[in-house]
Scaffold this motif. Structure first.
Motif, PDB file in Angstrom:
ATOM      1  N   ASP A  22       0.823  -1.203   0.000  1.00  0.00           N
ATOM      2  CA  ASP A  22       0.000   0.000   0.000  1.00  0.00           C
ATOM      3  C   ASP A  22       0.860   1.257   0.000  1.00  0.00           C
ATOM      4  N   GLU A  23       1.939   1.257   0.782  1.00  0.00           N
ATOM      5  CA  GLU A  23       2.853   2.399   0.801  1.00  0.00           C
ATOM      6  C   GLU A  23       3.472   2.602  -0.577  1.00  0.00           C
ATOM      7  N   LYS A  25       2.209   1.772  -3.468  1.00  0.00           N
ATOM      8  CA  LYS A  25       1.188   2.292  -4.388  1.00  0.00           C
ATOM      9  C   LYS A  25       0.970   3.783  -4.155  1.00  0.00           C
ATOM     10  N   LYS A  26       0.940   4.197  -2.885  1.00  0.00           N
ATOM     11  CA  LYS A  26       0.754   5.618  -2.578  1.00  0.00           C
ATOM     12  C   LYS A  26       1.918   6.436  -3.108  1.00  0.00           C
ATOM     13  N   GLU A  27       3.135   5.929  -2.913  1.00  0.00           N
ATOM     14  CA  GLU A  27       4.303   6.660  -3.386  1.00  0.00           C
ATOM     15  C   GLU A  27       4.322   6.709  -4.905  1.00  0.00           C
TER      16      GLU A  27
END
Length: 41
Positions: A22-23, A25-27
């Motif tokens: 998830d991190e 994908k956010k980045e």
């Protein structure tokens, strides 16, 4: 007892992996937004 411990360890590992994904994908979304070409009006 060992089976329960192994199950909890596996679940904990899955949670850590999901958070990392998830991190990432956010980045990636942040970088995509920052490097999008600018349209001139």
């Amino acid at each position: 007892m060992k089976k329960i411990l192994l199950l909890l360890l596996a679940v904990g590992g899955a949670v850590v992996v999901k958070r990392k994904l998830d991190e990432g994908k956010k980045e990636q979304a942040l970088w995509a937004e920052a490097t999008d070409p600018v349209e001139r009006s």
